[in-house]
Design a protein around this motif. Structure first.
Motif, short mmCIF file in Angstrom:
data_model
loop_
_atom_site.label_atom_id
_atom_site.label_comp_id
_atom_site.label_asym_id
_atom_site.label_seq_id
_atom_site.Cartn_x
_atom_site.Cartn_y
_atom_site.Cartn_z
N ILE A 190 0.83 -1.21 0.00
CA ILE A 190 0.00 0.00 0.00
C ILE A 190 0.86 1.25 0.00
N HIS A 191 1.88 1.27 0.83
CA HIS A 191 2.73 2.46 0.93
C HIS A 191 3.71 2.56 -0.23
N HIS A 192 4.20 1.43 -0.72
CA HIS A 192 5.16 1.44 -1.82
C HIS A 192 4.54 2.02 -3.10
N PHE A 193 3.32 1.61 -3.39
CA PHE A 193 2.68 2.04 -4.63
C PHE A 193 1.73 3.22 -4.44
N GLY A 194 1.50 3.66 -3.20
CA GLY A 194 0.62 4.80 -2.95
C GLY A 194 -0.83 4.47 -3.20
N LEU A 195 -1.31 3.38 -2.65
CA LEU A 195 -2.69 2.93 -2.85
C LEU A 195 -3.61 3.53 -1.79
N ARG A 196 -4.88 3.16 -1.89
CA ARG A 196 -5.88 3.59 -0.90
C ARG A 196 -6.15 2.44 0.05
N ASP A 197 -6.40 2.79 1.32
CA ASP A 197 -6.69 1.76 2.32
C ASP A 197 -7.48 2.38 3.46
N ARG A 198 -8.14 1.53 4.20
CA ARG A 198 -8.87 1.97 5.38
C ARG A 198 -7.94 1.93 6.58
N VAL A 199 -8.00 2.98 7.39
CA VAL A 199 -7.15 3.05 8.58
C VAL A 199 -7.60 2.01 9.59
N SER A 200 -8.89 1.87 9.76
CA SER A 200 -9.44 0.86 10.66
C SER A 200 -10.65 0.24 9.96
N PRO A 201 -11.06 -0.95 10.36
CA PRO A 201 -12.23 -1.57 9.72
C PRO A 201 -13.46 -0.67 9.85
N GLY A 202 -14.08 -0.38 8.74
CA GLY A 202 -15.25 0.48 8.72
C GLY A 202 -14.91 1.96 8.82
N GLY A 203 -13.63 2.29 8.89
CA GLY A 203 -13.22 3.69 9.02
C GLY A 203 -13.07 4.35 7.66
N ALA A 204 -12.49 5.53 7.70
CA ALA A 204 -12.31 6.31 6.49
C ALA A 204 -11.23 5.68 5.60
N GLU A 205 -11.43 5.85 4.29
CA GLU A 205 -10.45 5.35 3.32
C GLU A 205 -9.51 6.50 2.97
N ILE A 206 -8.22 6.23 3.02
CA ILE A 206 -7.21 7.27 2.82
C ILE A 206 -6.29 6.89 1.67
N SER A 207 -5.91 7.88 0.88
CA SER A 207 -4.89 7.68 -0.16
C SER A 207 -3.52 7.96 0.44
N TYR A 208 -2.65 6.99 0.35
CA TYR A 208 -1.29 7.16 0.87
C TYR A 208 -0.36 7.59 -0.25
N PRO A 209 0.59 8.47 0.04
CA PRO A 209 1.57 8.84 -0.99
C PRO A 209 2.52 7.68 -1.26
N ALA A 210 3.01 7.58 -2.47
CA ALA A 210 3.93 6.50 -2.83
C ALA A 210 5.28 6.76 -2.17
N ARG A 211 5.73 5.76 -1.42
CA ARG A 211 7.05 5.79 -0.79
C ARG A 211 7.72 4.47 -1.13
N GLU A 212 8.71 4.51 -2.00
CA GLU A 212 9.37 3.27 -2.43
C GLU A 212 10.14 2.68 -1.27
N LEU A 213 9.73 1.49 -0.84
CA LEU A 213 10.37 0.85 0.30
C LEU A 213 11.51 -0.07 -0.14
N ILE A 214 11.35 -0.73 -1.26
CA ILE A 214 12.36 -1.66 -1.76
C ILE A 214 12.72 -1.28 -3.18
N GLY A 215 13.99 -1.34 -3.48
CA GLY A 215 14.46 -1.06 -4.82
C GLY A 215 15.97 -1.20 -4.88
N ILE A 216 16.51 -1.04 -6.07
CA ILE A 216 17.95 -1.15 -6.27
C ILE A 216 18.43 0.12 -6.94
N SER A 217 19.36 0.79 -6.30
CA SER A 217 19.95 2.00 -6.87
C SER A 217 21.17 1.61 -7.71
N GLU A 218 21.71 2.59 -8.40
CA GLU A 218 22.92 2.35 -9.20
C GLU A 218 24.08 1.93 -8.30
N GLU A 219 24.19 2.56 -7.15
CA GLU A 219 25.26 2.22 -6.21
C GLU A 219 25.13 0.78 -5.72
#
Length: 151
Positions: A105-134
């Motif tokens: 959800i956080h890696h791709f910036g998807l939408r999710d509910r904070v708690s069951p039956g709660g509000a649905e929130i769009s999370y900003p994309a934060r790349e958690l895993i990846g490979i840099s040039e270094e």
């Protein structure tokens, strides 16, 4: 991904000269190195390419109702959730269990509910895993040192 394909085509003939146990040993070293590098980028609150993550909103509170402080994904980057594995002769770094859903959800910036039956929130994309040039250069150096050590 183009760099990964070039690395694979360059490294594949050399790896076929190694025995299965040596291939697994090298893959394990690569997986551990990549996990450590991804843990460091998560601790620095940045994408693998060095771009800073969008900071969390001030509305974020913990279970006691206090505003959250400190780095995001502190527990998610532990070895318990971020696993380095060897599958066959491939090195794999991935999130396991329930943490995989949260990381996706956080890696791709998807939408999710904070708690069951709660509000649905769009999370900003934060790349958690990846490979840099270094990191790609480090993997190449690790493979070369492993191959020259054995031969």
């Amino acid at each position: 991904m183009d760099d990964l394909q070039r690395l694979d085509t360059w490294l594949a003939p050399l790896l076929h000269q190694l025995g299965p146990s040596q291939q697994r040993q090298l893959a394990r070293q690569v997986a551990l190195r990549l996990r450590a590098a991804n843990q460091q980028t998560m601790a620095a609150q940045q994408n693998p390419d060095g771009q800073a993550w969008q900071p969390r909103k001030n509305r974020s509170r913990d279970a006691r109702g206090r505003l959250r402080q400190g780095p995001m994904f502190r527990k998610l980057r532990t070895a318990r959730h971020l696993r380095a594995q060897v599958l066959g002769n491939a090195a794999v770094v991935q999130f396991m269990g329930r943490a995989e859903r949260l990381a996706r959800i956080h890696h791709f910036g998807l939408r999710d509910r904070v708690s069951p039956g709660g509000a649905e929130i769009s999370y900003p994309a934060r790349e958690l895993i990846g490979i840099s040039e270094e990191q790609l250069d480090q993997v190449t150096d690790l493979a070369l040192s492993f191959l020259t050590q054995d031969m």
